[in-house]
Design a protein around this motif. Structure first.
Motif, PDB file in Angstrom:
ATOM      1  N   ALA A  14      48.609  33.860  -2.953  1.00 48.43           N
ATOM      2  CA  ALA A  14      47.703  34.749  -2.206  1.00 48.43           C
ATOM      3  C   ALA A  14      46.248  34.471  -2.514  1.00 48.43           C
ATOM      4  N   ALA A  15      45.910  34.209  -3.780  1.00 46.94           N
ATOM      5  CA  ALA A  15      44.507  33.998  -4.145  1.00 46.94           C
ATOM      6  C   ALA A  15      43.946  32.752  -3.475  1.00 46.94           C
ATOM      7  N   HIS A  16      44.674  31.650  -3.542  1.00 50.74           N
ATOM      8  CA  HIS A  16      44.185  30.430  -2.898  1.00 50.74           C
ATOM      9  C   HIS A  16      44.066  30.612  -1.384  1.00 50.74           C
ATOM     10  N   LEU A  17      45.074  31.194  -0.769  1.00 47.81           N
ATOM     11  CA  LEU A  17      45.046  31.353   0.679  1.00 47.81           C
ATOM     12  C   LEU A  17      43.881  32.242   1.115  1.00 47.81           C
ATOM     13  N   ASP A  18      43.574  33.283   0.342  1.00 44.22           N
ATOM     14  CA  ASP A  18      42.425  34.126   0.678  1.00 44.22           C
ATOM     15  C   ASP A  18      41.113  33.348   0.536  1.00 44.22           C
ATOM     16  N   ALA A  19      41.008  32.517  -0.506  1.00 42.43           N
ATOM     17  CA  ALA A  19      39.807  31.694  -0.666  1.00 42.43           C
ATOM     18  C   ALA A  19      39.680  30.715   0.493  1.00 42.43           C
ATOM     19  N   PHE A  20      40.793  30.153   0.939  1.00 43.37           N
ATOM     20  CA  PHE A  20      40.773  29.226   2.068  1.00 43.37           C
ATOM     21  C   PHE A  20      40.347  29.946   3.349  1.00 43.37           C
ATOM     22  N   ARG A  21      40.879  31.149   3.558  1.00 46.99           N
ATOM     23  CA  ARG A  21      40.528  31.906   4.770  1.00 46.99           C
ATOM     24  C   ARG A  21      39.056  32.285   4.773  1.00 46.99           C
TER      25      ARG A  21
ATOM     26  N   SER B 241      28.536  38.041  -1.099  1.00 43.09           N
ATOM     27  CA  SER B 241      27.076  37.987  -1.120  1.00 43.09           C
ATOM     28  C   SER B 241      26.509  37.396   0.156  1.00 43.09           C
ATOM     29  N   SER B 242      27.350  37.265   1.173  1.00 47.37           N
ATOM     30  CA  SER B 242      26.942  36.824   2.511  1.00 47.37           C
ATOM     31  C   SER B 242      26.522  35.361   2.547  1.00 47.37           C
ATOM     32  N   VAL B 243      27.171  34.531   1.727  1.00 44.96           N
ATOM     33  CA  VAL B 243      26.885  33.093   1.702  1.00 44.96           C
ATOM     34  C   VAL B 243      28.106  32.350   2.220  1.00 44.96           C
ATOM     35  N   PRO B 244      27.945  31.456   3.205  1.00 38.42           N
ATOM     36  CA  PRO B 244      29.079  30.632   3.634  1.00 38.42           C
ATOM     37  C   PRO B 244      29.521  29.705   2.512  1.00 38.42           C
ATOM     38  N   THR B 245      30.827  29.527   2.374  1.00 36.74           N
ATOM     39  CA  THR B 245      31.339  28.726   1.271  1.00 36.74           C
ATOM     40  C   THR B 245      32.105  27.506   1.770  1.00 36.74           C
ATOM     41  N   VAL B 246      32.050  26.468   0.940  1.00 38.19           N
ATOM     42  CA  VAL B 246      32.933  25.307   1.084  1.00 38.19           C
ATOM     43  C   VAL B 246      33.778  25.277  -0.179  1.00 38.19           C
ATOM     44  N   TYR B 247      35.069  25.442  -0.015  1.00 37.89           N
ATOM     45  CA  TYR B 247      35.957  25.487  -1.173  1.00 37.89           C
ATOM     46  C   TYR B 247      36.591  24.116  -1.384  1.00 37.89           C
ATOM     47  N   VAL B 248      36.490  23.604  -2.605  1.00 34.69           N
ATOM     48  CA  VAL B 248      37.106  22.317  -2.935  1.00 34.69           C
ATOM     49  C   VAL B 248      38.597  22.557  -3.163  1.00 34.69           C
ATOM     50  N   ARG B 249      39.403  21.951  -2.323  1.00 31.56           N
ATOM     51  CA  ARG B 249      40.849  22.161  -2.348  1.00 31.56           C
ATOM     52  C   ARG B 249      41.514  21.004  -3.081  1.00 31.56           C
ATOM     53  N   LEU B 250      42.089  21.282  -4.239  1.00 34.19           N
ATOM     54  CA  LEU B 250      42.738  20.251  -5.032  1.00 34.19           C
ATOM     55  C   LEU B 250      44.173  20.031  -4.565  1.00 34.19           C
ATOM     56  N   SER B 251      44.817  19.009  -5.111  1.00 32.12           N
ATOM     57  CA  SER B 251      46.182  18.682  -4.726  1.00 32.12           C
ATOM     58  C   SER B 251      47.147  19.775  -5.170  1.00 32.12           C
ATOM     59  N   GLY B 252      48.349  19.714  -4.636  1.00 30.31           N
ATOM     60  CA  GLY B 252      49.389  20.624  -5.059  1.00 30.31           C
ATOM     61  C   GLY B 252      49.739  21.657  -4.014  1.00 30.31           C
ATOM     62  N   SER B 253      50.728  22.453  -4.343  1.00 32.90           N
ATOM     63  CA  SER B 253      51.207  23.490  -3.436  1.00 32.90           C
ATOM     64  C   SER B 253      50.473  24.789  -3.751  1.00 32.90           C
ATOM     65  N   ARG B 254      49.237  24.885  -3.305  1.00 34.47           N
ATOM     66  CA  ARG B 254      48.381  26.038  -3.605  1.00 34.47           C
ATOM     67  C   ARG B 254      48.499  27.045  -2.465  1.00 34.47           C
TER      68      ARG B 254
ATOM     69  N   SER C  26      37.031  27.866  -8.047  1.00 30.82           N
ATOM     70  CA  SER C  26      37.266  29.210  -8.560  1.00 30.82           C
ATOM     71  C   SER C  26      37.386  30.144  -7.368  1.00 30.82           C
ATOM     72  N   VAL C  27      38.552  30.770  -7.212  1.00 33.36           N
ATOM     73  CA  VAL C  27      38.683  31.699  -6.096  1.00 33.36           C
ATOM     74  C   VAL C  27      37.770  32.900  -6.298  1.00 33.36           C
ATOM     75  N   GLU C  28      37.510  33.264  -7.573  1.00 30.81           N
ATOM     76  CA  GLU C  28      36.644  34.410  -7.838  1.00 30.81           C
ATOM     77  C   GLU C  28      35.205  34.129  -7.422  1.00 30.81           C
ATOM     78  N   VAL C  29      34.700  32.936  -7.723  1.00 31.91           N
ATOM     79  CA  VAL C  29      33.337  32.582  -7.329  1.00 31.91           C
ATOM     80  C   VAL C  29      33.242  32.458  -5.811  1.00 31.91           C
ATOM     81  N   ALA C  30      34.292  31.936  -5.184  1.00 28.19           N
ATOM     82  CA  ALA C  30      34.296  31.843  -3.720  1.00 28.19           C
ATOM     83  C   ALA C  30      34.212  33.226  -3.090  1.00 28.19           C
ATOM     84  N   MET C  31      34.954  34.174  -3.632  1.00 26.80           N
ATOM     85  CA  MET C  31      34.908  35.539  -3.120  1.00 26.80           C
ATOM     86  C   MET C  31      33.552  36.181  -3.391  1.00 26.80           C
TER      87      MET C  31
END
Length: 349
Positions: free
Chosen positions: A130-137, A114-127, A104-109
């Motif tokens: 903007a929302a995915h790229l911001d979550a990745f960054r 909330s000042s917590v480091p995140t690990v985002y699970v990146r699924l297959s596909g051409s993600r 969830s990009v919303e939960v990642a944000m």
């Protein structure tokens, strides 16, 4: 006991929960959080969140204008307000050292805010929206539950560099099964477009020397061929996949992982999914020699050739699909990530 790791589990599809349990059982202190988790996390602690859906289904459509960095943010939704409050309340009290978000990009944000480091699970596909790229960054690191060779060719280098590739997180316990070379196993999932029994009856008649077995939801054909069996939902799908002479299925994470773990000949028929998730994975499987892929429905006379091609291809297994990481490797990696240093401790006056 170390500070906990939070693990958000999306409620659409069961692969997220299965990954969370496999990894969470090997972590010292983990809190799963998501909707509908009660009674479904084994011995792991969980925070059961209020539902954020607008109706009984989940199409991921909120019918409102929203910032490009968000995928789903319906307005005036009490469940969404309550789940957000519960997550931030737990973060404030537990001070987690890490938050795994699947997905969830919303939960990642929210975790990052909330000042917590995140690990985002990146699924297959051409993600690459903007929302995915911001979550990745915003993530400290990315976790991809598939082989690196199956990553979409369009994924930027900086995303790949942040990614920890981890195929086989949820292990199949049936890789030593005795193979029945005369069986074609069709693996179907809920909501798929491959569940028309009439089509499979035609396929079975076109290859009468093979015993065709279908697991998962499938309509009953008007005339059932003698070599076709509908088994419905089963509890041992991995075992049946490992024992099949040839497997036919879509390109979902579950069936692809089980087929690769058992190294079975595979005819992959990807289904439409957001961000071309299945099409991308199927195309990469075809490119490296892990499956025969069809994006359209084969004609009756094509089935025997497709089966033969899958068997012939399987005899030269691609080395890039060797090896699986398992949950142990992932849990060690998560434990080692730690908490990033505070970059600015100055007081504002």
């Amino acid at each position: 006991m170390s500070r906990p790791i939070g693990y958000y589990v999306h409620h659409h599809g069961d692969g997220h929960r299965q990954r969370a349990i496999a990894i969470g059982q090997l972590l010292d202190n983990v809190m799963l959080m998501g909707s509908g988790l009660a009674g479904r996390t084994g011995n792991l602690a969980f925070l059961d969140l209020p539902d954020d859906r607008l109706d009984d289904s989940f199409a991921g459509i909120d019918h409102v204008d929203r910032p490009s960095s968000l995928h789903y943010a319906p307005l005036d939704h009490q469940g969404l307000r309550q789940r957000t409050a519960q997550m931030t309340g737990w973060i404030a009290e537990a001070r987690p050292r890490l938050m795994v978000v699947d997905v969830s990009v919303e939960v990642a944000m929210l975790a990052r805010l909330s000042s917590v480091p995140t690990v985002y699970v990146r699924l297959s596909g051409s993600r690459l929206d903007a929302a995915h790229l911001d979550a990745f960054r915003g993530a400290t690191a990315l976790l991809a539950p598939f082989h690196e060779a199956l990553d979409d060719e369009e994924i930027p280098g900086w995303v790949r560099e942040k990614t920890f590739y981890a195929p086989g997180i949820v292990r199949s316990g049936s890789q030593d099964a005795t193979v029945n070379d005369g069986v074609v196993l069709v693996v179907l999932g809920s909501g798929g477009g491959l569940s028309n029994g009439e089509h499979w009856a035609v396929a079975a008649r076109a290859a009468p020397a093979w015993q065709w077995r279908i697991i998962g939801p499938c309509t009953v054909p008007s005339v059932m061929p003698a070599n076709l069996q509908l088994r419905g939902w089963v509890d041992d799908a991995d075992a049946q996949i490992a024992a099949a002479g040839v497997v036919i299925g879509a390109a979902g994470d579950g069936v692809v992982s089980a087929v690769l773990a058992a190294r079975r000949p595979f005819i992959c028929m990807p289904e439409p999914r957001p961000f071309a998730e299945q099409a991308s994975k199927a195309n990469r499987l075809a490119a490296v020699g892990g499956a025969i892929v069809r994006h359209d429905w084969p004609q009756p006379e094509e089935w025997l050739r497709l089966i033969g091609q899958a068997i012939a291809q399987n005899q030269q297994w691609p080395t890039c699909l060797n090896g699986e990481s398992g949950p142990e490797r992932v849990s060690r990696w998560l434990d080692a990530l730690g908490v990033p240093a505070v970059t600015n401790r100055s007081h504002i006056v």
